[in-house]
Design a protein around this motif. Structure first.
Motif, PDB file in Angstrom:
ATOM      1  N   GLN A  15       0.848  -1.206   0.000  1.00  0.00           N
ATOM      2  CA  GLN A  15       0.000   0.000   0.000  1.00  0.00           C
ATOM      3  C   GLN A  15       0.878   1.249   0.000  1.00  0.00           C
ATOM      4  OE1 GLN A  15      -2.071  -0.554   3.806  1.00  0.00           O
ATOM      5  NE2 GLN A  15      -0.917   1.122   4.696  1.00  0.00           N
ATOM      6  N   LEU A  17       3.215   4.324  -0.372  1.00  0.00           N
ATOM      7  CA  LEU A  17       4.408   4.590  -1.181  1.00  0.00           C
ATOM      8  C   LEU A  17       5.008   3.313  -1.761  1.00  0.00           C
ATOM      9  CD1 LEU A  17       6.088   7.411   0.911  1.00  0.00           C
ATOM     10  CD2 LEU A  17       5.229   7.544  -1.417  1.00  0.00           C
ATOM     11  N   ASP A  36       5.183  -7.953   2.129  1.00  0.00           N
ATOM     12  CA  ASP A  36       4.392  -7.159   3.083  1.00  0.00           C
ATOM     13  C   ASP A  36       3.808  -8.073   4.150  1.00  0.00           C
ATOM     14  OD1 ASP A  36       2.999  -4.064   2.529  1.00  0.00           O
ATOM     15  OD2 ASP A  36       2.275  -5.297   4.189  1.00  0.00           O
ATOM     16  N   ASN A  38       0.935  -7.589   5.264  1.00  0.00           N
ATOM     17  CA  ASN A  38      -0.456  -7.719   4.822  1.00  0.00           C
ATOM     18  C   ASN A  38      -0.472  -8.394   3.440  1.00  0.00           C
ATOM     19  OD1 ASN A  38      -3.023  -7.305   3.714  1.00  0.00           O
ATOM     20  ND2 ASN A  38      -3.337  -5.437   4.911  1.00  0.00           N
ATOM     21  N   VAL A  61       5.636 -11.332   4.736  1.00  0.00           N
ATOM     22  CA  VAL A  61       6.797 -11.248   5.615  1.00  0.00           C
ATOM     23  C   VAL A  61       6.571 -10.199   6.706  1.00  0.00           C
ATOM     24  CG1 VAL A  61       8.002  -9.537   4.159  1.00  0.00           C
ATOM     25  CG2 VAL A  61       9.327 -10.947   5.670  1.00  0.00           C
ATOM     26  N   VAL A  63       9.019  -8.081   8.604  1.00  0.00           N
ATOM     27  CA  VAL A  63      10.453  -7.796   8.467  1.00  0.00           C
ATOM     28  C   VAL A  63      11.214  -7.867   9.790  1.00  0.00           C
ATOM     29  CG1 VAL A  63      10.247  -6.425   6.344  1.00  0.00           C
ATOM     30  CG2 VAL A  63      10.128  -5.276   8.580  1.00  0.00           C
ATOM     31  N   TYR A  93       3.972   3.045  10.298  1.00  0.00           N
ATOM     32  CA  TYR A  93       3.599   4.455  10.114  1.00  0.00           C
ATOM     33  C   TYR A  93       2.076   4.597  10.173  1.00  0.00           C
ATOM     34  CZ  TYR A  93       3.082   9.122   8.118  1.00  0.00           C
ATOM     35  OH  TYR A  93       2.724  10.431   7.904  1.00  0.00           O
ATOM     36  N   TYR A  94       1.368   3.777   9.379  1.00  0.00           N
ATOM     37  CA  TYR A  94      -0.099   3.848   9.365  1.00  0.00           C
ATOM     38  C   TYR A  94      -0.633   3.650  10.792  1.00  0.00           C
ATOM     39  CZ  TYR A  94      -4.848   3.137   7.727  1.00  0.00           C
ATOM     40  OH  TYR A  94      -6.193   3.267   7.498  1.00  0.00           O
ATOM     41  N   VAL A 115      10.690  -3.074  13.885  1.00  0.00           N
ATOM     42  CA  VAL A 115      10.276  -3.079  12.474  1.00  0.00           C
ATOM     43  C   VAL A 115      11.131  -2.092  11.662  1.00  0.00           C
ATOM     44  CG1 VAL A 115       8.380  -2.604  10.863  1.00  0.00           C
ATOM     45  CG2 VAL A 115       7.929  -3.798  13.024  1.00  0.00           C
ATOM     46  N   TYR A 157       8.995   7.089  16.247  1.00  0.00           N
ATOM     47  CA  TYR A 157       9.070   7.012  14.771  1.00  0.00           C
ATOM     48  C   TYR A 157      10.230   7.860  14.239  1.00  0.00           C
ATOM     49  CZ  TYR A 157       7.722   7.796   9.891  1.00  0.00           C
ATOM     50  OH  TYR A 157       7.729   7.894   8.514  1.00  0.00           O
ATOM     51  N   PRO A 187      11.488  11.072   2.253  1.00  0.00           N
ATOM     52  CA  PRO A 187      10.291  11.734   1.719  1.00  0.00           C
ATOM     53  C   PRO A 187       9.817  12.833   2.660  1.00  0.00           C
ATOM     54  CG  PRO A 187       9.988   9.328   1.875  1.00  0.00           C
ATOM     55  CD  PRO A 187      11.207   9.688   2.675  1.00  0.00           C
ATOM     56  N   GLY A 188       9.260  13.869   2.087  1.00  0.00           N
ATOM     57  CA  GLY A 188       8.576  14.890   2.885  1.00  0.00           C
ATOM     58  C   GLY A 188       7.216  14.360   3.310  1.00  0.00           C
ATOM     59  N   THR A 192      -0.180  10.031   1.525  1.00  0.00           N
ATOM     60  CA  THR A 192      -0.681   8.651   1.482  1.00  0.00           C
ATOM     61  C   THR A 192      -1.847   8.567   2.472  1.00  0.00           C
ATOM     62  OG1 THR A 192       0.839   7.979   3.238  1.00  0.00           O
ATOM     63  CG2 THR A 192       1.603   7.665   0.974  1.00  0.00           C
ATOM     64  N   SER A 195      -0.771   9.176   6.072  1.00  0.00           N
ATOM     65  CA  SER A 195      -0.602  10.574   6.500  1.00  0.00           C
ATOM     66  C   SER A 195      -1.951  11.257   6.667  1.00  0.00           C
ATOM     67  CB  SER A 195       0.198  11.361   5.461  1.00  0.00           C
ATOM     68  OG  SER A 195       1.523  10.932   5.425  1.00  0.00           O
TER      69      SER A 195
HETATM   70  N1  LIG Z   1       3.713   9.104   4.030  1.00  0.00           N
HETATM   71  C1  LIG Z   1       4.612   9.956   4.502  1.00  0.00           C
HETATM   72  O1  LIG Z   1       4.337  11.143   4.759  1.00  0.00           O
HETATM   73  C2  LIG Z   1       6.023   9.522   4.699  1.00  0.00           C
HETATM   74  C3  LIG Z   1       7.002  10.501   4.892  1.00  0.00           C
HETATM   75  C4  LIG Z   1       8.309  10.112   5.111  1.00  0.00           C
HETATM   76  C5  LIG Z   1       8.635   8.773   5.099  1.00  0.00           C
HETATM   77  N2  LIG Z   1       7.669   7.824   4.901  1.00  0.00           N
HETATM   78  C6  LIG Z   1       8.066   6.419   4.910  1.00  0.00           C
HETATM   79  O2  LIG Z   1       7.695   5.838   3.671  1.00  0.00           O
HETATM   80  C7  LIG Z   1       7.332   4.475   3.884  1.00  0.00           C
HETATM   81  C8  LIG Z   1       5.923   4.212   3.399  1.00  0.00           C
HETATM   82  O3  LIG Z   1       5.029   5.183   3.930  1.00  0.00           O
HETATM   83  P1  LIG Z   1       3.443   5.029   3.730  1.00  0.00           P
HETATM   84  O4  LIG Z   1       2.839   6.362   3.967  1.00  0.00           O
HETATM   85  O5  LIG Z   1       3.166   4.292   2.472  1.00  0.00           O
HETATM   86  O6  LIG Z   1       3.121   4.096   5.011  1.00  0.00           O
HETATM   87  P2  LIG Z   1       2.090   2.897   5.232  1.00  0.00           P
HETATM   88  O7  LIG Z   1       2.026   2.691   6.709  1.00  0.00           O
HETATM   89  O8  LIG Z   1       0.839   3.148   4.488  1.00  0.00           O
HETATM   90  O9  LIG Z   1       2.802   1.640   4.542  1.00  0.00           O
HETATM   91  C9  LIG Z   1       3.721   0.821   5.202  1.00  0.00           C
HETATM   92  C10 LIG Z   1       3.669  -0.562   4.602  1.00  0.00           C
HETATM   93  O10 LIG Z   1       4.569  -1.389   5.367  1.00  0.00           O
HETATM   94  C11 LIG Z   1       3.901  -2.584   5.727  1.00  0.00           C
HETATM   95  N3  LIG Z   1       4.450  -3.079   6.985  1.00  0.00           N
HETATM   96  C12 LIG Z   1       4.277  -2.552   8.227  1.00  0.00           C
HETATM   97  N4  LIG Z   1       4.899  -3.297   9.127  1.00  0.00           N
HETATM   98  C13 LIG Z   1       5.487  -4.320   8.463  1.00  0.00           C
HETATM   99  C14 LIG Z   1       6.281  -5.423   8.852  1.00  0.00           C
HETATM  100  N5  LIG Z   1       6.579  -5.656  10.140  1.00  0.00           N
HETATM  101  N6  LIG Z   1       6.733  -6.270   7.907  1.00  0.00           N
HETATM  102  C15 LIG Z   1       6.426  -6.063   6.603  1.00  0.00           C
HETATM  103  N7  LIG Z   1       5.662  -5.048   6.175  1.00  0.00           N
HETATM  104  C16 LIG Z   1       5.207  -4.182   7.095  1.00  0.00           C
HETATM  105  C17 LIG Z   1       2.436  -2.197   5.842  1.00  0.00           C
HETATM  106  O11 LIG Z   1       1.574  -3.339   5.732  1.00  0.00           O
HETATM  107  C18 LIG Z   1       2.294  -1.218   4.674  1.00  0.00           C
HETATM  108  O12 LIG Z   1       2.010  -1.902   3.474  1.00  0.00           O
HETATM  109  C19 LIG Z   1       7.540   4.208   5.379  1.00  0.00           C
HETATM  110  O13 LIG Z   1       8.857   3.752   5.593  1.00  0.00           O
HETATM  111  C20 LIG Z   1       7.376   5.591   5.974  1.00  0.00           C
HETATM  112  O14 LIG Z   1       8.019   5.703   7.224  1.00  0.00           O
HETATM  113  C21 LIG Z   1       6.369   8.174   4.703  1.00  0.00           C
END
Ligand SMILES: NC(=O)c1ccc[n+]([C@@H]2O[C@H](COP(=O)([O-])OP(=O)(O)OC[C@H]3O[C@@H](n4cnc5c(N)ncnc54)[C@H](O)[C@@H]3O)[C@@H](O)[C@H]2O)c1
Length: 253
Positions: A15, A17, A36, A38, A61, A63, A93-94, A115, A157, A187-188, A192, A195
């Motif tokens: 999901q 990014l 993932d 999920n 997985v 991680v 993050y979610y 994680v 975080y 990323p800023g 998503t 966020s």
């Molecule tokens: N969205 C933002 O504003 C933002 C900004 C900076 C950095 N990031 C980073 O970018 C990445 C993706 O962000 P996002 O907004 O898509 O977040 P998100 O929480 O929507 O996606 C994270 C994904 O990681 C998976 N995941 C979580 N725990 C896991 C585990 N233990 N093992 C395997 N998979 C696991 C989730 O199922 C999900 O598919 C993250 O590393 C986040 O920290 C996001």
């Protein structure tokens, strides 16, 4: 086709990014493993890529679990024969609530580090031997601009995302002699679902963050893919140990 026939693992590819990287890497000719926790989401992305005419594999997985991570690498090699690229994108993050540092429980702190930091290290441990065999590899660790900005109310975080950059720099020196490049992307504030639904987000957060960027808006998922493709491709073969901010000119370091 900047990634033609490259085999790329994208953790957290189900999901947000991660999904965006998966779709773009597929368009660029890569064979993509969507890894993932999920599996339903990962399978949906797998189907999307196959429908696009690409090659893909969904793997379940966590991680933070060593045996599952090594299985992820083995399944990748079994299906596609090698590992060229690892995008360490999975993170908690979610659903992470914004709250004062002294109300974060020890369990929340430990899970976050297990994680976001240990999980990243385990994925690199599992993928690096295959990259060494090839004499080449690209590891892309996803950090975040939050630690550069000192964003409050997400201390566990934010601290993990600073650790990602330390890991990137030190590992680039350990893996350089094998032709493996290790870089990170920060990323800023990216629009998503995670966020948009951040629990405890203050009113006006999006506008406040957008005002801090030189380009006057927050990051969209599609803004990230250019840097990710570049760092995964041969065009970045002499770049390692670096961090690229993709944030519209928010943090300037
Ligand atoms: N969205 C933002 O504003 C933002 C900004 C900076 C950095 N990031 C980073 O970018 C990445 C993706 O962000 P996002 O907004 O898509 O977040 P998100 O929480 O929507 O996606 C994270 C994904 O990681 C998976 N995941 C979580 N725990 C896991 C585990 N233990 N093992 C395997 N998979 C696991 C989730 O199922 C999900 O598919 C993250 O590393 C986040 O920290 C996001």
């Amino acid at each position: 086709m900047r990634l033609k026939d490259k085999v790329a693992i994208i953790t957290g590819g189900g999901q947000g990014l991660g999904k965006e990287y998966a779709v773009t890497f597929c368009k660029e000719g890569a064979k993509v493993v969507i890894a993932d926790i999920n599996i339903d989401n990962a399978k949906e992305v797998e189907k999307t890529l196959i429908d696009m005419g690409g090659e893909a594999l969904a793997v379940k997985v966590d991680v933070s679990k060593s045996d599952e991570v090594f299985m992820m690498a083995e399944k990748t090699v079994e299906k596609f024969g090698k590992i060229d690229v690892l995008v360490n994108n999975a993170a908690i993050y979610y659903g992470v609530a914004m709250k004062p540092f002294d109300t974060i429980s020890e369990e929340e702190w430990e899970r976050m580090f297990n994680v976001n930091v240990k999980g990243m290290w385990l994925c690199i441990k599992a993928a690096a031997p295959y990259m060494k065999q090839n004499g080449k590899g690209k590891i892309i660790n996803i950090s975040s601009g939050t630690w550069l900005m000192g964003i409050p109310m997400l201390l566990h975080y934010v601290t993990t995302k600073a650790a990602v950059v330390g890991m990137t720099r030190a590992l680039s020196r350990e893996l350089g002699e094998y032709g493996v490049c290790v870089n990170s992307i920060s990323p800023g504030f990216t629009m998503t679902e995670a966020s948009k639904t951040l629990p405890g987000r203050p009113p006006g957060l999006d506008e406040m963050m957008a005002q801090q960027t030189a380009l006057g808006r927050n990051t969209e998922p599609t803004d990230l893919v250019g840097a990710a493709v570049f760092l995964a491709s041969d065009a970045s073969d002499f770049i390692t140990g670096q961090m690229i901010n993709v944030d519209g000119g928010c943090a300037m370091h």
